[in-house]
Write a protein that holds these residues in place. Structure first.
Motif, PDB file in Angstrom:
ATOM      1  N   LEU A  85       0.933  -0.561  -0.038  1.00  0.00           N
ATOM      2  CA  LEU A  85      -0.391   0.076  -0.103  1.00  0.00           C
ATOM      3  C   LEU A  85       0.517   1.129  -0.591  1.00  0.00           C
ATOM      4  CD1 LEU A  85      -2.914   1.651   0.616  1.00  0.00           C
ATOM      5  CD2 LEU A  85      -2.179   1.246   3.304  1.00  0.00           C
ATOM      6  N   TYR A 101      17.673  -2.358   8.071  1.00  0.00           N
ATOM      7  CA  TYR A 101      17.475  -1.602   7.320  1.00  0.00           C
ATOM      8  C   TYR A 101      18.040  -2.054   5.790  1.00  0.00           C
ATOM      9  CZ  TYR A 101      16.808  -0.055  12.223  1.00  0.00           C
ATOM     10  OH  TYR A 101      16.421   0.385  13.355  1.00  0.00           O
ATOM     11  N   PHE A 104      12.843  -0.839   5.697  1.00  0.00           N
ATOM     12  CA  PHE A 104      12.188  -1.615   7.174  1.00  0.00           C
ATOM     13  C   PHE A 104      11.945  -2.645   7.249  1.00  0.00           C
ATOM     14  CE2 PHE A 104      14.052   2.351   9.181  1.00  0.00           C
ATOM     15  CZ  PHE A 104      13.501   3.306   8.980  1.00  0.00           C
ATOM     16  N   PHE A 145      10.707  -5.862   9.355  1.00  0.00           N
ATOM     17  CA  PHE A 145      10.301  -6.310  10.691  1.00  0.00           C
ATOM     18  C   PHE A 145      10.288  -7.496  11.186  1.00  0.00           C
ATOM     19  CE2 PHE A 145      10.412  -1.833  12.023  1.00  0.00           C
ATOM     20  CZ  PHE A 145       9.996  -1.167  10.831  1.00  0.00           C
ATOM     21  N   ARG A 146      10.023  -7.860  10.085  1.00  0.00           N
ATOM     22  CA  ARG A 146       9.196  -9.682   9.856  1.00  0.00           C
ATOM     23  C   ARG A 146       9.897 -10.415   8.195  1.00  0.00           C
ATOM     24  NH1 ARG A 146       3.105 -10.091  12.213  1.00  0.00           N
ATOM     25  NH2 ARG A 146       4.259  -9.449  13.959  1.00  0.00           N
ATOM     26  N   LEU A 148       6.477  -9.009   6.373  1.00  0.00           N
ATOM     27  CA  LEU A 148       6.274  -7.343   6.043  1.00  0.00           C
ATOM     28  C   LEU A 148       7.763  -6.811   6.514  1.00  0.00           C
ATOM     29  CD1 LEU A 148       3.167  -5.815   6.962  1.00  0.00           C
ATOM     30  CD2 LEU A 148       3.395  -5.545   8.470  1.00  0.00           C
ATOM     31  N   LEU A 162       8.521  -2.297   5.700  1.00  0.00           N
ATOM     32  CA  LEU A 162       8.116  -0.512   5.207  1.00  0.00           C
ATOM     33  C   LEU A 162       8.660  -0.238   4.637  1.00  0.00           C
ATOM     34  CD1 LEU A 162       5.708  -0.720   7.866  1.00  0.00           C
ATOM     35  CD2 LEU A 162       6.571   1.108   8.303  1.00  0.00           C
ATOM     36  N   LEU A 164      10.490   3.625   3.049  1.00  0.00           N
ATOM     37  CA  LEU A 164      10.171   5.029   3.152  1.00  0.00           C
ATOM     38  C   LEU A 164      11.454   5.704   2.241  1.00  0.00           C
ATOM     39  CD1 LEU A 164       9.346   6.848   4.870  1.00  0.00           C
ATOM     40  CD2 LEU A 164      12.021   7.453   6.098  1.00  0.00           C
ATOM     41  N   LEU A 176       5.297   5.915   2.664  1.00  0.00           N
ATOM     42  CA  LEU A 176       5.526   5.033   2.997  1.00  0.00           C
ATOM     43  C   LEU A 176       4.997   4.534   2.573  1.00  0.00           C
ATOM     44  CD1 LEU A 176       6.410   4.628   5.599  1.00  0.00           C
ATOM     45  CD2 LEU A 176       4.466   5.134   6.042  1.00  0.00           C
ATOM     46  N   ILE A 214       3.638  -0.203   2.618  1.00  0.00           N
ATOM     47  CA  ILE A 214       3.993  -1.148   3.550  1.00  0.00           C
ATOM     48  C   ILE A 214       3.836  -2.311   2.744  1.00  0.00           C
ATOM     49  CG2 ILE A 214       2.514  -1.924   5.423  1.00  0.00           C
ATOM     50  CD1 ILE A 214       1.413   1.436   5.924  1.00  0.00           C
ATOM     51  N   ILE A 242       8.184  10.903   9.345  1.00  0.00           N
ATOM     52  CA  ILE A 242       8.504   9.964   9.551  1.00  0.00           C
ATOM     53  C   ILE A 242      10.360   8.714  10.154  1.00  0.00           C
ATOM     54  CG2 ILE A 242       7.203   7.286   8.810  1.00  0.00           C
ATOM     55  CD1 ILE A 242       5.503   9.120   7.650  1.00  0.00           C
ATOM     56  N   SER A 243      10.409   9.406   9.056  1.00  0.00           N
ATOM     57  CA  SER A 243      12.206   8.825   8.739  1.00  0.00           C
ATOM     58  C   SER A 243      12.932   9.100   9.978  1.00  0.00           C
ATOM     59  CB  SER A 243      12.439   9.696   7.397  1.00  0.00           C
ATOM     60  OG  SER A 243      13.585  10.643   7.734  1.00  0.00           O
ATOM     61  N   LEU A 282      11.034   6.238  12.993  1.00  0.00           N
ATOM     62  CA  LEU A 282      11.293   5.442  12.789  1.00  0.00           C
ATOM     63  C   LEU A 282      13.204   4.812  13.794  1.00  0.00           C
ATOM     64  CD1 LEU A 282      10.123   4.737   9.330  1.00  0.00           C
ATOM     65  CD2 LEU A 282      10.053   3.341  11.510  1.00  0.00           C
ATOM     66  N   TRP A 321      -2.518   7.885   9.617  1.00  0.00           N
ATOM     67  CA  TRP A 321      -2.955   8.680   8.701  1.00  0.00           C
ATOM     68  C   TRP A 321      -4.340   8.191   7.713  1.00  0.00           C
ATOM     69  CZ3 TRP A 321       1.246   6.590   8.637  1.00  0.00           C
ATOM     70  CH2 TRP A 321       1.708   5.740   7.773  1.00  0.00           C
ATOM     71  N   LEU A 379       5.080  -5.372  14.604  1.00  0.00           N
ATOM     72  CA  LEU A 379       6.458  -5.035  14.406  1.00  0.00           C
ATOM     73  C   LEU A 379       7.379  -5.876  15.185  1.00  0.00           C
ATOM     74  CD1 LEU A 379       5.871  -2.169  11.606  1.00  0.00           C
ATOM     75  CD2 LEU A 379       5.223  -4.972  11.404  1.00  0.00           C
ATOM     76  N   SER A 380       7.549  -4.906  16.447  1.00  0.00           N
ATOM     77  CA  SER A 380       9.112  -4.825  17.177  1.00  0.00           C
ATOM     78  C   SER A 380       8.422  -4.681  18.619  1.00  0.00           C
ATOM     79  CB  SER A 380      10.359  -3.730  16.454  1.00  0.00           C
ATOM     80  OG  SER A 380      10.068  -3.141  16.614  1.00  0.00           O
ATOM     81  N   LEU A 436       1.886  -1.079  13.990  1.00  0.00           N
ATOM     82  CA  LEU A 436       1.128  -0.533  12.893  1.00  0.00           C
ATOM     83  C   LEU A 436      -0.041  -0.902  13.205  1.00  0.00           C
ATOM     84  CD1 LEU A 436       1.679   0.626  10.415  1.00  0.00           C
ATOM     85  CD2 LEU A 436       1.530  -1.811   8.828  1.00  0.00           C
ATOM     86  N   PHE A 459      -3.816  -1.319  12.310  1.00  0.00           N
ATOM     87  CA  PHE A 459      -5.266  -0.083  11.150  1.00  0.00           C
ATOM     88  C   PHE A 459      -6.447  -0.799  11.650  1.00  0.00           C
ATOM     89  CE2 PHE A 459      -2.397  -1.747   7.703  1.00  0.00           C
ATOM     90  CZ  PHE A 459      -1.745  -2.497   7.763  1.00  0.00           C
ATOM     91  N   ILE A 502      -4.206   4.578   8.973  1.00  0.00           N
ATOM     92  CA  ILE A 502      -3.074   3.395   9.462  1.00  0.00           C
ATOM     93  C   ILE A 502      -2.876   4.828  10.564  1.00  0.00           C
ATOM     94  CG2 ILE A 502      -1.336   2.365   8.409  1.00  0.00           C
ATOM     95  CD1 ILE A 502      -2.977   2.806   5.762  1.00  0.00           C
TER      96      ILE A 502
END
Lengths: 189, 198
Positions: free
Chosen positions: A28, A90, A137, A139-140, A143, A145, A147, A183, A185, B3-4, B7, B27, B145-146, B151, B153, B194
């Motif tokens: 997305l 990363y 990034f 994470f799993r 999944l 993210l 930027l 962003l 996802i 956001i960066s 993070l 957002w 996520l960690s 995250l 929804f 989200i």
């Protein structure tokens, strides 16, 4: 015999699709530039191809337009550095590609005036070369993210709103919105 | 850019236990489905006007919010939210709300959540007394996520209660408070958003 050959062929094709685990991802796309979806295909040598289709929402957040434009882009990206920390991986990448769409270009002003001033110029065809820079990034396993920042350099062709002839200009939004963050996802499969 | 930075900062601050302080961005888009307005006032020429109408509609809007709060228990978090939210056509506010979120499983596990949110929306920065009331309730799915990044929804319903300015149709000037007997407007919307929390 004929049916068994077809079955073996189908099984071979299915195996090729499943053999490359997590070679594809679907995501997305969210940005103040637009919202949409991204499809990525991982390639050898730490590269991936990215296909993004978005609704361009220039003018909509500030009430100057109420119809989005359409935007499609392709880019070939190279992951040049990866490192991990606290269970998060990363990946820094850069890439180049091209984009096209039917969008509004830049017009001076931010918010719609009282009385409902909207974007005056017409929508037009845009085609551009683009450059990306981003950080992923992960994470799993499934999944991640992203930027990303994208600059576009190209042209915008539209019908003049007063005289009706074709206007050709540099696509200014591609340059002015280069630092707008995007962003993404994504789910990897 | 924000956001960066968030993070990268979250990675520096993350530690074994769930952090006490939480911050994030949210957002999303909203669709106002039902509006109601009842206004009763006297115009300059002396006659009384009573306008009362309500009905279904669709007005698309969006919102972007930032939050700062605390994780009280592994299941409950409270945070203050602000940002920019569109309510109706040509009507946008700067919300300032408090939200209480309940996670059905612990915050460091994936699971459903629900929340209640209430506060005010500032209609004009130059005039902080012009506010509307914002109330919302929602649910969603929380993806951890960690330990420090999650995250969400979210899906919610929001009611916005306002007292809009009334303009005299003859003179074009704002009706004074002394001539207004009743002035209520309400907007009901469904929102999808989200949230990225650290």
């Amino acid at each position: 015999m004929k049916h068994s050959k077809v079955l073996v062929l189908i099984l071979c094709l299915a195996m090729t699709l499943t053999a490359g685990a997590q070679d594809y991802s679907f995501g997305l796309y969210s940005s103040i530039k637009g919202i949409g979806a991204t499809f990525e295909h991982r390639r050898p040598n730490n590269c991936f191809n990215s296909y993004t289709a978005t609704m361009d929402i220039y003018g909509m957040p500030t009430g100057r337009s109420n119809m989005p434009g359409g935007h499609f882009s392709y880019s070939h990206n190279v992951i040049y550095r990866e490192y991990g920390s606290n269970g998060v991986k990363y990946s820094l990448y850069w890439g180049t590609g091209c984009s096209a769409g039917f969008v509004h270009d830049f017009e001076k002003g931010l918010f719609a005036q009282p009385g409902g001033t909207i974007l005056r110029r017409n929508y037009g065809l845009m085609c551009a070369l683009d450059g990306n820079y981003g950080c992923r990034f992960t994470f799993r396993e499934s999944l991640c993210l992203d930027l990303r920042f994208t600059g576009e350099f190209g042209c915008h062709i539209r019908k003049d709103e007063i005289h009706g002839n074709q206007d050709l200009s540099c696509y200014l939004n591609g340059i002015f919105r280069a630092l707008y963050p995007q962003l993404i996802i994504s789910y990897l499969f | 850019m924000v956001i960066s930075l968030l993070l990268l900062a979250s990675c520096a601050l993350s530690h074994a236990a769930q952090p006490f302080i939480r911050y994030g961005v949210e957002w999303g888009s909203s669709g106002t489905l039902f509006t109601a307005k009842h206004q009763n006032y006297t115009v300059g020429e002396g006659y009384r006007v009573d306008e009362n109408h309500a009905g279904w509609t669709f007005i698309g809007n969006a919102q972007i919010l930032a939050d700062l709060g605390v994780n009280i228990t592994p299941h409950i978090a409270v945070a203050a939210y602000t940002g920019l939210a569109g309510i109706a056509e040509g009507f946008r506010v700067i919300p300032l709300t408090m939200r209480g979120t309940y996670y059905f499983r612990e915050m460091d596990c994936d699971g459903m959540l629900c929340y209640f949110d209430g506060g005010v929306g500032f209609k004009e920065l130059r005039n902080p007394s012009k506010i509307c009331t914002l109330l919302s309730a929602g649910t969603g799915y929380h993806v951890a996520l960690s330990r420090s990044v999650s995250l969400d929804f979210l899906f919610s319903a929001r009611a916005s209660l306002d007292r809009p300015d009334i303009v005299d149709p003859d003179s074009g000037r704002k009706i004074p408070e002394s001539s207004i007997r009743l002035d209520q407007a309400s907007y009901y919307s469904l929102n999808i958003s989200i949230a990225l929390n650290f």
